[in-house]
Design a protein around this motif. Structure first.
Motif, PDB file in Angstrom:
ATOM      1  N   THR A  57     -14.542   6.424   7.518  1.00  0.00           N
ATOM      2  CA  THR A  57     -13.334   5.587   7.522  1.00  0.00           C
ATOM      3  C   THR A  57     -12.247   6.113   8.446  1.00  0.00           C
ATOM      4  N   GLY A  63      -9.390   2.992   5.576  1.00  0.00           N
ATOM      5  CA  GLY A  63      -9.592   1.778   4.803  1.00  0.00           C
ATOM      6  C   GLY A  63     -10.457   2.015   3.578  1.00  0.00           C
ATOM      7  N   ASP A  64     -10.611   0.976   2.778  1.00  0.00           N
ATOM      8  CA  ASP A  64     -11.403   1.060   1.561  1.00  0.00           C
ATOM      9  C   ASP A  64     -12.870   1.294   1.928  1.00  0.00           C
ATOM     10  N   THR A  65     -13.431   2.404   1.448  1.00  0.00           N
ATOM     11  CA  THR A  65     -14.795   2.778   1.813  1.00  0.00           C
ATOM     12  C   THR A  65     -15.808   1.775   1.274  1.00  0.00           C
ATOM     13  N   LYS A  66     -15.634   1.331   0.023  1.00  0.00           N
ATOM     14  CA  LYS A  66     -16.579   0.394  -0.585  1.00  0.00           C
ATOM     15  C   LYS A  66     -16.603  -0.939   0.150  1.00  0.00           C
ATOM     16  N   VAL A  67     -15.419  -1.429   0.534  1.00  0.00           N
ATOM     17  CA  VAL A  67     -15.348  -2.716   1.231  1.00  0.00           C
ATOM     18  C   VAL A  67     -15.995  -2.611   2.608  1.00  0.00           C
ATOM     19  N   HIS A 108     -15.047  -8.602  -5.125  1.00  0.00           N
ATOM     20  CA  HIS A 108     -14.193  -7.553  -4.567  1.00  0.00           C
ATOM     21  C   HIS A 108     -14.074  -7.703  -3.051  1.00  0.00           C
ATOM     22  N   TYR A 109     -15.192  -8.036  -2.410  1.00  0.00           N
ATOM     23  CA  TYR A 109     -15.177  -8.221  -0.955  1.00  0.00           C
ATOM     24  C   TYR A 109     -14.395  -9.478  -0.564  1.00  0.00           C
ATOM     25  N   ALA A 112     -10.738  -8.870  -0.708  1.00  0.00           N
ATOM     26  CA  ALA A 112     -10.279  -8.097   0.444  1.00  0.00           C
ATOM     27  C   ALA A 112     -10.156  -8.976   1.682  1.00  0.00           C
ATOM     28  N   ASN A 121      -0.920  -6.552   6.584  1.00  0.00           N
ATOM     29  CA  ASN A 121      -1.467  -5.201   6.519  1.00  0.00           C
ATOM     30  C   ASN A 121      -1.849  -4.768   7.921  1.00  0.00           C
ATOM     31  N   GLU A 123      -3.667  -2.077   8.665  1.00  0.00           N
ATOM     32  CA  GLU A 123      -4.879  -1.292   8.736  1.00  0.00           C
ATOM     33  C   GLU A 123      -5.925  -2.014   9.580  1.00  0.00           C
ATOM     34  N   HIS A 126      -8.826  -4.597   8.298  1.00  0.00           N
ATOM     35  CA  HIS A 126      -8.666  -6.028   8.034  1.00  0.00           C
ATOM     36  C   HIS A 126      -8.936  -6.886   9.262  1.00  0.00           C
TER      37      HIS A 126
END
Length: 493
Positions: A57, A63-67, A108-109, A112, A121, A123, A126
């Motif tokens: 990341t 950023g969100d690792t899982k996403v 969840h995805y 996001a 945002n 980041e 996105h």
């Protein structure tokens, strides 16, 4: 610059540093896909899907690792499904397509993805998140439709259930993106597969009027749908429009060998449209116009190969366009003509595009000879001996092509061989039946069934001969088997 071979080598070196990085495996799969190495591309996508893969990341500002990992896994599934469809690997395409649909529906995805449009945002993560539900539904629908036409399926109910599943999937994709021309086109195809010709006509005409009036594939489908309703003049006008809009980019303006492959396939699609035009003219009982197109295509689809020995022809062979003397060209020279640029031929042969194009050329030649045989079997032509000689030519020509080492490198060579030889023996049985050689026709039908047990036309022909011989029980059993495979066959009913 489309230098996918060098790109794949560079990414492979970077994989030695981080072998568990799913992002690098996905990029490596993309480079292999651009280099037309589809089997290796599926393997790279499979590595990306492993449960122990990670994501770095740092490049995405924490950023969100899982996403992020979910995004690259979803993209790998979509790429693997696309590669499996091109390889005609129905099982892999279905499994990867189903997995892509499930991954694209993750809440969840999706949350996001929606947040990047509602919040400012900064980041970098996105900027790469995309809602891919539409593409996942589309690929899964195509995989279902392609699996429904697989020779391994022998049940009509199984085929129909797959067509229904494809219809449901493409409808969901159309709800998400109603103005996507590819989705609307596949919606019309699914309606046609289920027998809803009127609904398919509405979808195709809506696409041509509102979305893309120059879409050659839609004009082609419109022509086929009108032919099924026996509106021959309207169908003829539609196929003329398809030939008019089937334009392809000149190879001189293309970069490297990869686009040359696209150009050659567009040339083959133009030949396919001409074959459709031939069939429409044959339904109108025309003779001179089809013969003219047959002569043109026989020069383009050069049948004079080094590994084929010409059979003895009848005295009146000048009337048969297939047996006219042609200039002796090798496969490589045919490819150079299709490329229209000899300077790209060396690069073109480097990455295996040769095999894919020669396979397409082989199927086009088969369809040409089968169409020519059907032309000679028509009541308005009644040249039955010519039809039989055409199929003798096909048996020797395609038998030599399949045995040649050039075609042994295909992973799906057995399925191709079974399909080609079963079609040839079935048509030979039809020719013998017209010539009133029932025993020889029966043996040809049996040979076709040994190559492909689900060839319903050969089963119908075999049932017809048993019926002429007053063997009603055998005739009934074969016709029942044919109806289980294809319940829409008017010949069987």
């Amino acid at each position: 610059k489309r230098e996918f071979y060098g790109l794949s080598r560079c990414i492979l070196r970077s994989l030695n540093e981080r072998q568990m990085d799913c992002r690098r495996w996905y990029k490596y799969a993309l480079s292999l896909y651009g280099n037309n190495q589809l089997n290796e591309c599926i393997r790279a996508c499979h590595h990306s899907l492993q449960h122990d893969t990670t994501i770095n990341t740092v490049s995405y500002r924490g950023g969100d690792t899982k996403v992020l990992r979910h995004y690259f896994i979803l993209s790998s599934c979509l790429l693997a499904a696309r590669s499996a469809l091109l390889l005609h690997d129905d099982k892999s395409a279905l499994s990867y397509g189903r997995a892509a649909v499930r991954l694209s529906l993750d809440k969840h995805y999706l949350n996001a993805v929606q947040q990047q449009y509602t919040q400012n945002n900064v980041e970098l993560i996105h900027y790469i998140l995309v809602d891919q539900r539409c593409l996942a539904y589309l690929l899964f629908s195509i995989a279902c439709s392609q699996s429904a036409y697989s020779d391994t399926l022998c049940s009509f109910e199984d085929r129909k259930s797959l067509h229904k599943l494809a219809m449901k999937s493409v409808i969901r994709a159309c709800i998400l993106s109603p103005r996507n021309q590819t989705i609307v086109f596949n919606l019309a195809l699914c309606r046609a597969d289920l027998g809803d010709v009127d609904g398919a006509l509405i979808d195709v005409r809506s696409l041509l009027q509102n979305l893309h009036p120059y879409h050659a594939e839609s004009w082609h489908l419109l022509s086929l749908l009108l032919s099924s309703k026996r509106k021959w003049m309207e169908s003829y006008r539609a196929i003329d429009q398809a030939l008019r809009y089937c334009t392809f980019i000149s190879s001189s303006s293309l970069n490297k060998f990869n686009c040359g492959n696209y150009h050659s396939l567009r040339v083959f699609y133009r030949y396919k449209l001409k074959l459709t035009k031939l069939k429409i003219l044959m339904k109108q009982n025309r003779i001179s116009s089809p013969l003219q197109i047959f002569n043109e295509l026989s020069k383009m689809l050069d049948f004079n190969e080094r590994f084929y020995k010409m059979a003895k022809l009848p005295n009146s062979h000048k009337l048969c366009p297939l047996f006219q003397p042609l200039s002796s060209k090798s496969n490589e020279e045919v490819l150079e003509i299709l490329q229209e640029d000899s300077s790209n031929s060396a690069q073109f042969k480097r990455v295996g595009h040769n095999e894919h194009i020669m396979f397409s050329l082989l199927l086009l030649r088969l369809e040409y000879i089968l169409t020519l045989t059907s032309f000679y079997l028509q009541e308005s032509v009644a040249a039955h001996k010519y039809a039989f000689h055409c199929m003798e030519f096909a048996l020797q020509f395609f038998g030599a092509s399949i045995k040649n080492d050039y075609f042994q490198r295909y992973d799906f060579n057995r399925a191709i061989q079974a399909k080609i030889l079963s079609d040839i023996y079935c048509k030979m049985g039809e020719c013998c039946e017209v010539l009133q050689h029932s025993s020889l026709a029966l043996s040809h039908y049996k040979t076709a069934i040994t190559y492909n047990a689900s060839h319903y036309k050969a089963l119908i022909g075999q049932s017809r001969i048993y019926l002429l011989n007053n063997d009603l029980l055998q005739s009934k059993s074969f016709i029942d088997t044919a109806l289980k495979i294809n319940a829409y066959s008017h010949q069987a009913w």
